[in-house]
Design a protein around this motif. Sequence first.
Motif, mmCIF file in Angstrom:
data_model
loop_
_atom_site.group_PDB
_atom_site.id
_atom_site.type_symbol
_atom_site.label_atom_id
_atom_site.label_comp_id
_atom_site.label_asym_id
_atom_site.label_seq_id
_atom_site.Cartn_x
_atom_site.Cartn_y
_atom_site.Cartn_z
ATOM 1 N N ALA A 1 -5.041 6.237 -22.302
ATOM 2 C CA ALA A 1 -3.846 5.454 -21.965
ATOM 3 C C ALA A 1 -3.871 4.157 -22.780
ATOM 4 N N GLY A 2 -3.659 4.280 -24.068
ATOM 5 C CA GLY A 2 -3.742 3.135 -24.978
ATOM 6 C C GLY A 2 -5.187 2.924 -25.416
ATOM 7 N N ALA A 3 -5.344 2.171 -26.510
ATOM 8 C CA ALA A 3 -6.697 1.857 -26.986
ATOM 9 C C ALA A 3 -7.467 1.098 -25.908
ATOM 10 N N ASN A 4 -6.749 0.283 -25.127
ATOM 11 C CA ASN A 4 -7.420 -0.484 -24.073
ATOM 12 C C ASN A 4 -8.228 0.414 -23.145
ATOM 13 N N GLU A 5 -7.629 1.502 -22.729
ATOM 14 C CA GLU A 5 -8.322 2.378 -21.781
ATOM 15 C C GLU A 5 -9.425 3.164 -22.485
ATOM 16 N N ALA B 1 -15.987 0.915 -32.733
ATOM 17 C CA ALA B 1 -15.132 0.445 -33.831
ATOM 18 C C ALA B 1 -13.680 0.451 -33.368
ATOM 19 N N ASP B 2 -13.144 -0.743 -33.119
ATOM 20 C CA ASP B 2 -11.746 -0.888 -32.708
ATOM 21 C C ASP B 2 -10.915 -0.999 -33.978
ATOM 22 N N GLU B 3 -10.271 0.117 -34.345
ATOM 23 C CA GLU B 3 -9.541 0.170 -35.620
ATOM 24 C C GLU B 3 -8.052 0.403 -35.368
ATOM 25 N N VAL B 4 -7.525 -0.250 -34.337
ATOM 26 C CA VAL B 4 -6.120 0.003 -33.982
ATOM 27 C C VAL B 4 -5.136 -0.414 -35.082
ATOM 28 N N TYR B 5 -5.587 -1.280 -36.007
ATOM 29 C CA TYR B 5 -4.683 -1.703 -37.108
ATOM 30 C C TYR B 5 -5.051 -1.034 -38.426
ATOM 31 N N GLU B 6 -5.717 0.135 -38.381
ATOM 32 C CA GLU B 6 -6.212 0.775 -39.611
ATOM 33 C C GLU B 6 -5.109 1.062 -40.622
ATOM 34 N N ALA C 1 -12.622 -12.682 -30.351
ATOM 35 C CA ALA C 1 -12.677 -11.290 -29.916
ATOM 36 C C ALA C 1 -11.486 -11.002 -29.005
ATOM 37 N N PHE C 2 -10.811 -9.913 -29.252
ATOM 38 C CA PHE C 2 -9.661 -9.470 -28.455
ATOM 39 C C PHE C 2 -9.987 -9.680 -26.966
ATOM 40 N N ASP C 3 -9.064 -10.311 -26.248
ATOM 41 C CA ASP C 3 -9.391 -10.829 -24.908
ATOM 42 C C ASP C 3 -9.714 -9.769 -23.861
ATOM 43 N N GLY D 1 -8.394 4.166 -31.657
ATOM 44 C CA GLY D 1 -7.104 3.955 -32.319
ATOM 45 C C GLY D 1 -5.976 3.914 -31.296
ATOM 46 N N SER D 2 -4.771 3.590 -31.786
ATOM 47 C CA SER D 2 -3.639 3.367 -30.892
ATOM 48 C C SER D 2 -2.346 3.896 -31.499
ATOM 49 N N ALA D 3 -1.675 4.799 -30.767
ATOM 50 C CA ALA D 3 -0.350 5.242 -31.214
ATOM 51 C C ALA D 3 0.647 4.100 -31.091
ATOM 52 N N GLY D 4 0.392 3.197 -30.136
ATOM 53 C CA GLY D 4 1.272 2.045 -29.957
ATOM 54 C C GLY D 4 1.385 1.245 -31.245
ATOM 55 N N LYS D 5 0.252 1.048 -31.903
ATOM 56 C CA LYS D 5 0.251 0.282 -33.160
ATOM 57 C C LYS D 5 0.724 1.157 -34.314
ATOM 58 N N LEU D 6 0.247 2.407 -34.351
ATOM 59 C CA LEU D 6 0.530 3.268 -35.503
ATOM 60 C C LEU D 6 2.012 3.573 -35.640
ATOM 61 N N TRP E 1 4.244 2.857 -24.959
ATOM 62 C CA TRP E 1 3.995 4.261 -24.622
ATOM 63 C C TRP E 1 2.602 4.471 -24.048
ATOM 64 N N ARG E 2 1.690 3.579 -24.362
ATOM 65 C CA ARG E 2 0.323 3.611 -23.835
ATOM 66 C C ARG E 2 -0.385 4.920 -24.179
ATOM 67 N N VAL E 3 -0.464 5.193 -25.440
ATOM 68 C CA VAL E 3 -1.239 6.348 -25.904
ATOM 69 C C VAL E 3 -2.225 5.847 -26.970
ATOM 70 N N LEU F 1 -16.932 -3.782 -33.095
ATOM 71 C CA LEU F 1 -16.471 -4.196 -34.424
ATOM 72 C C LEU F 1 -14.964 -3.972 -34.480
ATOM 73 N N ASN F 2 -14.217 -5.011 -34.793
ATOM 74 C CA ASN F 2 -12.753 -4.872 -34.869
ATOM 75 C C ASN F 2 -12.301 -5.117 -36.305
ATOM 76 N N THR F 3 -11.876 -4.051 -36.953
ATOM 77 C CA THR F 3 -11.358 -4.169 -38.318
ATOM 78 C C THR F 3 -10.218 -3.183 -38.504
ATOM 79 N N HIS G 1 -8.891 -7.079 -38.255
ATOM 80 C CA HIS G 1 -9.248 -7.926 -37.132
ATOM 81 C C HIS G 1 -8.057 -8.689 -36.539
ATOM 82 N N ASN G 2 -7.987 -8.650 -35.214
ATOM 83 C CA ASN G 2 -7.046 -9.480 -34.451
ATOM 84 C C ASN G 2 -7.863 -10.613 -33.850
ATOM 85 N N PRO G 3 -7.581 -11.883 -34.107
ATOM 86 C CA PRO G 3 -6.386 -12.430 -34.743
ATOM 87 C C PRO G 3 -6.570 -12.880 -36.194
HETATM 88 N N1 PMP Z 1 -7.603 -3.710 -29.767
HETATM 89 C C1 PMP Z 1 -7.004 -4.721 -30.393
HETATM 90 C C2 PMP Z 1 -7.764 -5.501 -31.416
HETATM 91 C C3 PMP Z 1 -5.687 -5.064 -30.092
HETATM 92 O O1 PMP Z 1 -5.095 -6.091 -30.729
HETATM 93 C C4 PMP Z 1 -4.991 -4.308 -29.124
HETATM 94 C C5 PMP Z 1 -3.552 -4.623 -28.712
HETATM 95 N N2 PMP Z 1 -3.108 -5.873 -28.927
HETATM 96 C C6 PMP Z 1 -5.651 -3.267 -28.498
HETATM 97 C C7 PMP Z 1 -6.964 -2.987 -28.829
HETATM 98 C C8 PMP Z 1 -4.995 -2.447 -27.420
HETATM 99 O O2 PMP Z 1 -4.178 -1.449 -27.945
HETATM 100 P P1 PMP Z 1 -3.264 -0.562 -26.974
HETATM 101 O O3 PMP Z 1 -1.950 -1.261 -26.858
HETATM 102 O O4 PMP Z 1 -3.165 0.767 -27.647
HETATM 103 O O5 PMP Z 1 -3.974 -0.470 -25.674
#
Ligand code: PMP
Length: 478
Positions: free
Chosen positions: A154-158, A269-274, A182-184, A299-304, A310-312, A237-239, A241-243
């Motif tokens: 349910a999103g990269a978060n989950e 490896a949090d690569e949601v912005y790959e 680091a992403f909060d 990864g995240s369909a929300g970002k892609l 949509w939370r996938v 590792l977030n690449t 990287h946010n922010p």
């Molecule tokens: N990781 C990072 C670095 C993000 O910036 C975000 C969303 N802002 C997420 C994970 C979460 O992604 P999602 O919306 O798919 O849960």
Amino acid sequence: MRSAFQQHFRSVLSAARKVHCRAKQPPAAAAAMAPLSSKAGDPDLTAPAPASTISSQRCLPEPSPFYAGSGLDVWTMMNQAAAEVGAVNLGQGFMSFPPQCFIRRAAQEALDQNVHNQYAPPRGRPALLEQIAARFSPRLGRQLDQASEISVHAGANEALLSVFTAFLTHGQDHEVILMEPAFDQYAPNIAMAGGKPVYVPLRVLAAADKVISSDDWKIDMAELEAAVSPKTRIIVLNTPHNPVGKVFTRDELAQIGAISERHNLLILADEVYEHLTYGRDHVSIASLPRMWERTVTVGSAGKLLGVTGWRVGWAIGPRALIQPTLAAHTRIVFTTNTPLQEGVASAMRQAVSNGFYEAQRQEYERRRNRLMEIFDDVGLPYVVPDGAYYLLVNASAVRVPQDYLFPEAISSRGPNFRLAYFFIREFGVSGIPPAEFYCEPHRYLAGDYVRFAFCKTDEGLDAAAVALQKLKHHLQSE
Ligand code: PMP
């Protein structure tokens, strides 16, 4: 006449009240934010509960201190403050433009098929697993087995929470290394899973009073290794990287990988912005030699696809890591919603051949350049992002009057929150205070940066350009 049982019950109840009832005040941060959030007609969820409600709630079980004590999250806080004055919202990283037509239609068509309205398998819909395998096999340099090496979340978060839950154990003081900012969501998720975050900040190796590169933000590898203890389990590792917008180089990834090997750690490896890099190639750490077996890539369909609502999302890794991740996911949400998994699968299939990904990347690069021009014009330096969709602006030249009145909820969170709030109230543009991405002792490292998102419409960016003209009168040099 009351029965003996009723009388006994009433006396037990009243005794229990005496023992357990303590008048509760609403959480301080929520109460202090109340003036910001009151709008005629809207229920104000942050306002103190009326006295009658408080007294009737006195005997309810108390919430866990973990949640009762936490104030508003930064996104709600800044969104509310922005809405209050109708500010241009460059704060939260959601797209202010609609998803492409073919993406919306993919979801609509999925809903029209009955089977897509029922439970999906916990691992995910086969159609989506197939698309994820097709996209990421070449990126990870191996043929992914969709039956064992991928799970849909349910999103990269989950997905992140599932990995922490799967590999951290309550009562064992397991540690997870986070690179700051680091992403909060990481730290609370680690705590929920019973672990403890350990922080290693990126160091800025350039004078930040000029425009600098996101590559000037470096991890000191010796500092990273020194943070490892016998209790460490995972390095996050977030690449891209946010922010910061940093895209870790192959060499940096190899060094982080070597540390993880020396200490037998997992890499998350949090690569949601790959898919969003500008003039640089994104490298997945899992594609480096010997890294596959110790890495879960998220990864995240929300970002892609530009559909954050949509939370996938997904997790990819070897069977030994995905199996427990999937077990945790099954207990956290059971499965991810079916129709939007199907919508994502169909949209990903179409995007391979309709040129969407490259067109989208170019659009973001154009928006990034536009936002950089806006800050060039007003005279504030920033960090040039090589990836993701955020611009860190160094606003140390902005004069904030000593006697400026801030709501307590903002003021109590320190100078970086005050600065972001000042942008909202005085210039009508909202950003996010990156202090939220640091642990308390490192908050000062957020300095005078404010994070602005450029996943916004041209109209939104134009409105920000106009609004920020006022900023020119608030610069120190004036
Ligand atoms: N990781 C990072 C670095 C993000 O910036 C975000 C969303 N802002 C997420 C994970 C979460 O992604 P999602 O919306 O798919 O849960």
